[in-house]
Design an enzyme around this catalytic site. Structure first.
Site, PDB file in Angstrom:
ATOM      1  N   ARG A   1      33.900  72.605  42.980  1.00  0.00           N
ATOM      2  CA  ARG A   1      33.314  71.798  41.897  1.00  0.00           C
ATOM      3  C   ARG A   1      34.453  71.320  41.001  1.00  0.00           C
ATOM      4  O   ARG A   1      35.246  72.132  40.511  1.00  0.00           O
ATOM      5  CB  ARG A   1      32.311  72.604  41.063  1.00  0.00           C
ATOM      6  CG  ARG A   1      31.949  71.897  39.764  1.00  0.00           C
ATOM      7  CD  ARG A   1      30.840  72.554  38.970  1.00  0.00           C
ATOM      8  NE  ARG A   1      29.566  72.332  39.611  1.00  0.00           N
ATOM      9  CZ  ARG A   1      28.399  72.409  38.984  1.00  0.00           C
ATOM     10  NH1 ARG A   1      28.344  72.694  37.695  1.00  0.00           N
ATOM     11  NH2 ARG A   1      27.278  72.217  39.634  1.00  0.00           N
TER      12      ARG A   1
ATOM     13  N   GLN B   1      22.556  69.328  45.189  1.00  0.00           N
ATOM     14  CA  GLN B   1      21.434  69.111  44.266  1.00  0.00           C
ATOM     15  C   GLN B   1      20.369  68.240  44.944  1.00  0.00           C
ATOM     16  O   GLN B   1      19.169  68.532  44.891  1.00  0.00           O
ATOM     17  CB  GLN B   1      21.939  68.422  42.993  1.00  0.00           C
ATOM     18  CG  GLN B   1      20.838  68.131  41.976  1.00  0.00           C
ATOM     19  CD  GLN B   1      20.246  69.400  41.381  1.00  0.00           C
ATOM     20  OE1 GLN B   1      20.982  70.258  40.896  1.00  0.00           O
ATOM     21  NE2 GLN B   1      18.930  69.543  41.418  1.00  0.00           N
TER      22      GLN B   1
ATOM     23  N   HIS C   1      26.689  64.853  44.113  1.00  0.00           N
ATOM     24  CA  HIS C   1      26.201  66.235  43.968  1.00  0.00           C
ATOM     25  C   HIS C   1      25.208  66.482  45.127  1.00  0.00           C
ATOM     26  O   HIS C   1      24.006  66.591  44.918  1.00  0.00           O
ATOM     27  CB  HIS C   1      25.503  66.376  42.607  1.00  0.00           C
ATOM     28  CG  HIS C   1      25.355  67.784  42.130  1.00  0.00           C
ATOM     29  ND1 HIS C   1      25.776  68.882  42.858  1.00  0.00           N
ATOM     30  CD2 HIS C   1      24.805  68.304  40.984  1.00  0.00           C
ATOM     31  CE1 HIS C   1      25.514  69.982  42.182  1.00  0.00           C
ATOM     32  NE2 HIS C   1      24.926  69.665  41.052  1.00  0.00           N
TER      33      HIS C   1
ATOM     34  N   ARG D   1      17.884  75.356  44.923  1.00  0.00           N
ATOM     35  CA  ARG D   1      19.332  75.220  45.115  1.00  0.00           C
ATOM     36  C   ARG D   1      19.833  76.329  46.041  1.00  0.00           C
ATOM     37  O   ARG D   1      20.675  76.099  46.905  1.00  0.00           O
ATOM     38  CB  ARG D   1      20.074  75.318  43.763  1.00  0.00           C
ATOM     39  CG  ARG D   1      19.735  74.243  42.730  1.00  0.00           C
ATOM     40  CD  ARG D   1      20.137  72.856  43.154  1.00  0.00           C
ATOM     41  NE  ARG D   1      21.525  72.798  43.596  1.00  0.00           N
ATOM     42  CZ  ARG D   1      22.603  72.826  42.798  1.00  0.00           C
ATOM     43  NH1 ARG D   1      22.460  72.879  41.490  1.00  0.00           N
ATOM     44  NH2 ARG D   1      23.832  72.760  43.292  1.00  0.00           N
TER      45      ARG D   1
ATOM     46  N   CYS E   1      17.694  68.087  37.241  1.00  0.00           N
ATOM     47  CA  CYS E   1      18.648  68.987  37.910  1.00  0.00           C
ATOM     48  C   CYS E   1      19.024  70.185  37.048  1.00  0.00           C
ATOM     49  O   CYS E   1      19.496  71.189  37.572  1.00  0.00           O
ATOM     50  CB  CYS E   1      19.885  68.199  38.317  1.00  0.00           C
ATOM     51  SG  CYS E   1      20.606  67.267  36.958  1.00  0.00           S
TER      52      CYS E   1
ATOM     53  N   ASP F   1      18.178  63.185  33.934  1.00  0.00           N
ATOM     54  CA  ASP F   1      19.351  64.062  33.810  1.00  0.00           C
ATOM     55  C   ASP F   1      19.905  63.877  32.392  1.00  0.00           C
ATOM     56  O   ASP F   1      19.530  62.915  31.700  1.00  0.00           O
ATOM     57  CB  ASP F   1      20.388  63.645  34.874  1.00  0.00           C
ATOM     58  CG  ASP F   1      21.543  64.612  34.999  1.00  0.00           C
ATOM     59  OD1 ASP F   1      21.533  65.667  34.344  1.00  0.00           O
ATOM     60  OD2 ASP F   1      22.481  64.300  35.765  1.00  0.00           O
TER      61      ASP F   1
HETATM   62  N1   CP Z   1      22.275  71.386  38.447  1.00  0.00           N
HETATM   63  C1   CP Z   1      23.459  72.020  38.449  1.00  0.00           C
HETATM   64  O1   CP Z   1      24.403  71.647  39.175  1.00  0.00           O
HETATM   65  O2   CP Z   1      23.497  73.101  37.646  1.00  0.00           O
HETATM   66  P1   CP Z   1      24.820  73.920  37.252  1.00  0.00           P
HETATM   67  O3   CP Z   1      25.724  72.954  36.519  1.00  0.00           O
HETATM   68  O4   CP Z   1      24.354  75.057  36.400  1.00  0.00           O
HETATM   69  O5   CP Z   1      25.467  74.385  38.522  1.00  0.00           O
END
Ligand code: CP
Length: 335
Positions: free
Chosen positions: A108, A138, A135, A322, A277, A236
């Site tokens: 990430r 997600q 992403h 997830r 998300c 979002d």
């Molecule tokens: N939706 C998501 O990626 O959550 P986090 O940032 O907590 O991993």
């Protein structure tokens, strides 16, 4: 149908066929059923994975950790400050070191080019846990949630409310096009300070993929038009991870009309669900939420608390998914 994804990296779902995405979603359901039934599934015992996080996370980190441990794997977490990557060691050298120790690498961070370079040099599957551009994990969880609600998702409509380009909206546009789901981006047409519209190349590519799969990509600033016939209303946060705090004022001014409220939900299809998300600014129970309320007098942002807490909201089911989808993706690429 069982497909072979062994050894593949997951950087963007553009790299996967509709059948391959459907396969990962089918597998996700199987893993969810196994988890619910308490059926052990340590199918990857003896393997090890490393999670590289240059940005904070709750869901993605926990999904990879629990998913990895459920599959019987060893899991190493490296937080934003505790690896040499990028500071004392190049991405290429880091990839070559980690690829000799681990069977899979999650990353990430910011630029898609970093996750691409890791994948090119590591020699083991690399999974994108969020970059500025995409992403993908997600999006897999989002469609699993839609499948659980509606069964067959082909021909349904998902409307994303807010600014156009973002890693979540980009990934949703891709997965919807691949799976025959009508995708609508409903937000301001004009410039949004510090944000961009969809990359024209990506948009054109998704439009072509959508046409092949019998669905459409719709861009509109008209809320009535955007929400009409929608089965899913998605939103979002207005200021993303790592973006400047100074953006809040202009984003609040420009995006407030696109807040998901009960009135917006009422314009969608009967039975429409709300998805996000997460994390979400739906109240003032966070440091940032409280600061925004004090500075700008806004107590809820991209979604009203009423919708977030409503019977139409699927946000926590989506968050749980997830884990099941990430587990399925790791299994499919490491088996
Ligand atoms: N939706 C998501 O990626 O959550 P986090 O940032 O907590 O991993």
């Amino acid at each position: 149908m069982a497909l072979n994804l062994s050894g593949r990296s997951v950087l963007t779902l553009l790299d996967f066929t509709s059948e391959e995405i459907e396969y990962m979603l089918d597998l996700s359901k199987n893993f969810k059923d196994m988890k619910r039934a308490g059926y052990p599934h340590r199918f990857l015992e003896g393997k090890n994975i490393v999670l590289l996080f240059e940005k904070t996370s709750t869901r993605t980190r926990c999904a990879f950790e629990v998913g990895g441990m459920d599959l019987g794997m060893g899991v190493t977490y490296l937080d934003p400050g505790s690896s040499q990557m990028g500071k004392k060691e190049s991405i290429e050298d880091t990839a070559r070191v980690l690829g000799r120790m681990y069977d899979g690498i999650e990353y990430r961070g910011s630029d898609q080019s970093v996750v691409e370079e890791l994948a090119a040099k590591a020699g083991v599957p690399v999974w994108n846990g969020l970059t500025n551009e995409y992403h993908p994990t997600q999006a897999l969880a989002d469609i699993l949630t839609m499948r659980e609600e509606f069964g067959d998702t082909r021909g349904m409509k998902l409307t994303y409310m807010g600014k156009e380009q973002g890693n979540v909206s980009d990934s949703l546009m891709v997965i919807c096009a691949k799976l025959g789901i009508n995708f609508c981006s409903c937000g301001p047409k004009g410039d949004v300070e510090g944000a961009t519209h969809f990359d024209p190349e990506l948009l054109e590519r998704c439009q072509e993929i959508a046409a092949q799969n019998g669905c459409t990509i719709q861009l509109t600033e008209d809320i009535e038009e955007g929400v009409k016939d929608a089965d899913v209303i998605y939103t979002d946060v207005w200021v993303g991870m790592g973006q400047a705090e100074e953006l809040w004022k202009s984003r609040i001014d420009l995006l407030s009309p696109y807040r998901v409220t009960p009135e917006v939900m009422a314009k969608a299809n009967p039975g429409a669900i709300f998805m996000h998300c997460l994390p979400s600014f739906h109240d003032t129970q966070t440091t940032i939420g409280a600061e925004i309320a004090e500075k700008f007098g806004v107590t809820e942002m991209e979604v009203s608390d009423e919708v977030f807490e409503s019977a139409q909201s699927r946000v926590f089911q989506e968050a749980e998914n997830r884990m099941h989808t990430i587990k399925a993706m790791m299994y499919a690429t490491l088996r």
